[in-house]
Scaffold this motif. Structure first.
Motif, PDB file in Angstrom:
ATOM      1  N   ALA A 151       0.862  -1.183   0.000  1.00  0.00           N
ATOM      2  CA  ALA A 151       0.000   0.000   0.000  1.00  0.00           C
ATOM      3  C   ALA A 151       0.890   1.222   0.000  1.00  0.00           C
ATOM      4  N   GLY A 152       0.340   2.339  -0.488  1.00  0.00           N
ATOM      5  CA  GLY A 152       1.095   3.597  -0.445  1.00  0.00           C
ATOM      6  C   GLY A 152       2.399   3.553  -1.210  1.00  0.00           C
ATOM      7  N   GLU A 153       2.428   2.839  -2.306  1.00  0.00           N
ATOM      8  CA  GLU A 153       3.666   2.704  -3.088  1.00  0.00           C
ATOM      9  C   GLU A 153       3.908   3.947  -3.947  1.00  0.00           C
ATOM     10  N   MET A 154       5.143   4.326  -4.098  1.00  0.00           N
ATOM     11  CA  MET A 154       5.524   5.361  -5.065  1.00  0.00           C
ATOM     12  C   MET A 154       5.757   4.611  -6.385  1.00  0.00           C
ATOM     13  N   ILE A 155       4.975   4.906  -7.405  1.00  0.00           N
ATOM     14  CA  ILE A 155       5.061   4.115  -8.635  1.00  0.00           C
ATOM     15  C   ILE A 155       6.155   4.674  -9.538  1.00  0.00           C
ATOM     16  N   PRO A 156       7.167   3.866  -9.854  1.00  0.00           N
ATOM     17  CA  PRO A 156       8.249   4.391 -10.695  1.00  0.00           C
ATOM     18  C   PRO A 156       7.738   4.809 -12.070  1.00  0.00           C
ATOM     19  N   ARG A 157       8.315   5.875 -12.588  1.00  0.00           N
ATOM     20  CA  ARG A 157       7.901   6.380 -13.903  1.00  0.00           C
ATOM     21  C   ARG A 157       8.761   5.702 -14.947  1.00  0.00           C
ATOM     22  N   LYS A 158       8.205   4.668 -15.598  1.00  0.00           N
ATOM     23  CA  LYS A 158       9.003   3.907 -16.566  1.00  0.00           C
ATOM     24  C   LYS A 158       8.335   3.895 -17.936  1.00  0.00           C
ATOM     25  N   LYS A 159       9.093   4.330 -18.925  1.00  0.00           N
ATOM     26  CA  LYS A 159       8.584   4.308 -20.306  1.00  0.00           C
ATOM     27  C   LYS A 159       8.212   2.878 -20.708  1.00  0.00           C
ATOM     28  N   GLU A 160       8.994   1.895 -20.230  1.00  0.00           N
ATOM     29  CA  GLU A 160       8.744   0.490 -20.596  1.00  0.00           C
ATOM     30  C   GLU A 160       7.312   0.058 -20.252  1.00  0.00           C
ATOM     31  N   ASP A 161       6.756   0.633 -19.179  1.00  0.00           N
ATOM     32  CA  ASP A 161       5.389   0.252 -18.800  1.00  0.00           C
ATOM     33  C   ASP A 161       4.388   0.668 -19.888  1.00  0.00           C
ATOM     34  N   LEU A 162       4.598   1.856 -20.457  1.00  0.00           N
ATOM     35  CA  LEU A 162       3.682   2.305 -21.524  1.00  0.00           C
ATOM     36  C   LEU A 162       3.867   1.465 -22.783  1.00  0.00           C
ATOM     37  N   VAL A 163       5.110   1.040 -23.031  1.00  0.00           N
ATOM     38  CA  VAL A 163       5.377   0.191 -24.201  1.00  0.00           C
ATOM     39  C   VAL A 163       4.679  -1.158 -23.989  1.00  0.00           C
ATOM     40  N   TYR A 164       4.799  -1.699 -22.777  1.00  0.00           N
ATOM     41  CA  TYR A 164       4.159  -2.976 -22.449  1.00  0.00           C
ATOM     42  C   TYR A 164       2.630  -2.868 -22.570  1.00  0.00           C
ATOM     43  N   LEU A 165       2.068  -1.783 -22.031  1.00  0.00           N
ATOM     44  CA  LEU A 165       0.609  -1.611 -22.090  1.00  0.00           C
ATOM     45  C   LEU A 165       0.135  -1.424 -23.532  1.00  0.00           C
ATOM     46  N   LYS A 166       0.940  -0.746 -24.332  1.00  0.00           N
ATOM     47  CA  LYS A 166       0.594  -0.564 -25.762  1.00  0.00           C
ATOM     48  C   LYS A 166       0.437  -1.929 -26.435  1.00  0.00           C
ATOM     49  N   GLU A 167       1.342  -2.850 -26.121  1.00  0.00           N
ATOM     50  CA  GLU A 167       1.252  -4.191 -26.730  1.00  0.00           C
ATOM     51  C   GLU A 167      -0.052  -4.880 -26.318  1.00  0.00           C
ATOM     52  N   LEU A 168      -0.384  -4.787 -25.023  1.00  0.00           N
ATOM     53  CA  LEU A 168      -1.630  -5.422 -24.552  1.00  0.00           C
ATOM     54  C   LEU A 168      -2.860  -4.772 -25.182  1.00  0.00           C
ATOM     55  N   LEU A 169      -2.818  -3.450 -25.315  1.00  0.00           N
ATOM     56  CA  LEU A 169      -3.961  -2.730 -25.886  1.00  0.00           C
ATOM     57  C   LEU A 169      -4.140  -3.086 -27.355  1.00  0.00           C
ATOM     58  N   GLU A 170      -3.027  -3.112 -28.076  1.00  0.00           N
ATOM     59  CA  GLU A 170      -3.126  -3.408 -29.516  1.00  0.00           C
ATOM     60  C   GLU A 170      -3.524  -4.853 -29.763  1.00  0.00           C
ATOM     61  N   ALA A 171      -3.183  -5.732 -28.811  1.00  0.00           N
ATOM     62  CA  ALA A 171      -3.569  -7.140 -28.948  1.00  0.00           C
ATOM     63  C   ALA A 171      -5.003  -7.374 -28.450  1.00  0.00           C
ATOM     64  N   GLY A 172      -5.636  -6.308 -27.951  1.00  0.00           N
ATOM     65  CA  GLY A 172      -7.019  -6.434 -27.469  1.00  0.00           C
ATOM     66  C   GLY A 172      -7.136  -7.143 -26.137  1.00  0.00           C
ATOM     67  N   LYS A 173      -6.045  -7.239 -25.403  1.00  0.00           N
ATOM     68  CA  LYS A 173      -6.082  -7.921 -24.097  1.00  0.00           C
ATOM     69  C   LYS A 173      -6.715  -7.035 -23.029  1.00  0.00           C
ATOM     70  N   ILE A 174      -6.502  -5.735 -23.162  1.00  0.00           N
ATOM     71  CA  ILE A 174      -7.137  -4.775 -22.248  1.00  0.00           C
ATOM     72  C   ILE A 174      -7.660  -3.601 -23.072  1.00  0.00           C
ATOM     73  N   LYS A 175      -8.590  -2.865 -22.479  1.00  0.00           N
ATOM     74  CA  LYS A 175      -9.098  -1.668 -23.178  1.00  0.00           C
ATOM     75  C   LYS A 175      -9.492  -0.620 -22.132  1.00  0.00           C
ATOM     76  N   PRO A 176      -9.357   0.657 -22.505  1.00  0.00           N
ATOM     77  CA  PRO A 176      -9.791   1.696 -21.574  1.00  0.00           C
ATOM     78  C   PRO A 176     -11.304   1.856 -21.646  1.00  0.00           C
ATOM     79  N   ILE A 177     -11.912   2.086 -20.517  1.00  0.00           N
ATOM     80  CA  ILE A 177     -13.348   2.404 -20.494  1.00  0.00           C
ATOM     81  C   ILE A 177     -13.472   3.917 -20.354  1.00  0.00           C
ATOM     82  N   ILE A 178     -14.176   4.527 -21.293  1.00  0.00           N
ATOM     83  CA  ILE A 178     -14.397   5.977 -21.214  1.00  0.00           C
ATOM     84  C   ILE A 178     -15.869   6.198 -20.875  1.00  0.00           C
TER      85      ILE A 178
END
Ligand SMILES: NC(=O)c1ccc[n+]([C@@H]2O[C@H](COP(=O)([O-])OP(=O)(O)OC[C@H]3O[C@@H](n4cnc5c(N)ncnc54)[C@H](OP(=O)(O)O)[C@@H]3O)[C@@H](O)[C@H]2O)c1
Length: 251
Positions: free
Chosen positions: A195-222
């Motif tokens: 709990a209460g973690e400081m989340i490191p700011r890593k570009k790799e996380d956005l690259v990883y999430l991009k792969e999941l999003l493009e593969a349709g594994k996850i999607k944002p709900i607006i």
């Protein structure tokens, strides 16, 4: 945020004018200085910025870097194995909706807690079971879980912790610091508490999430989109605490 690169400095190699990107607002160190309610934003190329998932709109992409990264960071504190049981409390909000999808992607059997109005949404994100927190005695429907993921701080630590297996992991994205009961429980048992973690700011996380999003594994709900001129109304809506997923601002 998400947008189009307007210009790049002479030493920039990763991006060029016209690229569609998504990013986490830049702060100094760990400071929170998102600075994304703006027409233009200047960032170093090694900031948390990468190319936008091709299948997402700008509104959808802008709703990824904070909520999804938060859910990913906490779920990485676990070693989820296929079939393990995860409870996501507050499954219909921004962090919760990503936590449901990511836990499902990692092979877990997910139970989501939300109101009846959001049950279908949370099921569509991959939850096998949905529990309605507005029903009296809803906790009777809970089982014992390998991971408890608290996305909304309305289920107290003592009340929720008893549903964690003896070797389980308790995650709480909302607590600024570990409470005293959490610290005592971390000292005494086999269970892991994050709990209460400081989340490191890593570009790799956005690259990883991009792969999941493009593969349709996850999607944002607006849930809703507001123009910048209605930023006050947008915040008022978010502050009600009942948005489904995310609210986006268009400029
Ligand atoms: N958003 C982020 O990127 C982010 C990042 C890091 C940390 N955080 C922290 O994480 C927490 C969650 O943020 P969020 O933006 O994900 O929340 P949120 O999207 O504003 O949460 C809204 C959702 O919470 C549900 N909810 C409201 N009361 C509830 C209750 N008593 N029990 C269960 N669900 C309830 C609502 O469902 P109903 O309408 O059905 O009630 C609604 O779908 C906050 O403490 C925030 O500071 C957020």
């Amino acid at each position: 945020m998400a947008g189009v690169v307007e210009s790049v400095g002479k030493d920039v190699t990763l991006f060029q004018k016209g690229d569609q990107v998504y990013a986490l607002g830049t702060g100094t160190g760990n400071s929170i200085n998102f600075g994304c309610y703006a027409e233009y934003k200047c960032m170093p190329e090694d900031a948390v910025v990468t190319h936008k998932p091709a299948n997402l709109s700008f509104q959808e992409a802008a709703a990824v870097p904070v909520g999804a990264r938060t859910a990913l960071h906490y779920l990485r504190k676990t070693t989820l194995k296929p079939g393990q049981k995860v409870l996501v409390y507050g499954a219909s909000g921004s962090v919760g909706s990503y936590a449901v999808q990511l836990a499902r992607h990692f092979g877990a059997q997910v139970s989501g807690v939300c109101s009846a109005a959001n049950a279908e949404l949370v099921k569509s994100l991959g939850a096998a079971h949905v529990v309605d927190y507005t029903k009296a005695g809803f906790t009777k429907e809970l089982e014992s879980y390998d991971v408890i993921f608290i996305a909304i701080d309305r289920f107290s630590f003592p009340a929720s912790f008893k549903y964690l297996k003896p070797d389980g992991v308790y995650l709480n994205v909302t607590a600024p610091v570990k409470s005293l009961p959490m610290r005592l429980a971390s000292l005494s048992g086999k269970q892991k508490i994050c709990a209460g973690e400081m989340i490191p700011r890593k570009k790799e996380d956005l690259v990883y999430l991009k792969e999941l999003l493009e593969a349709g594994k996850i999607k944002p709900i607006i849930d809703r989109t507001y123009p910048l001129e209605q930023i006050v109304e947008a915040h008022r809506y978010v502050d009600l605490g009942h948005k489904k997923g995310n609210v986006a601002i268009t400029i």
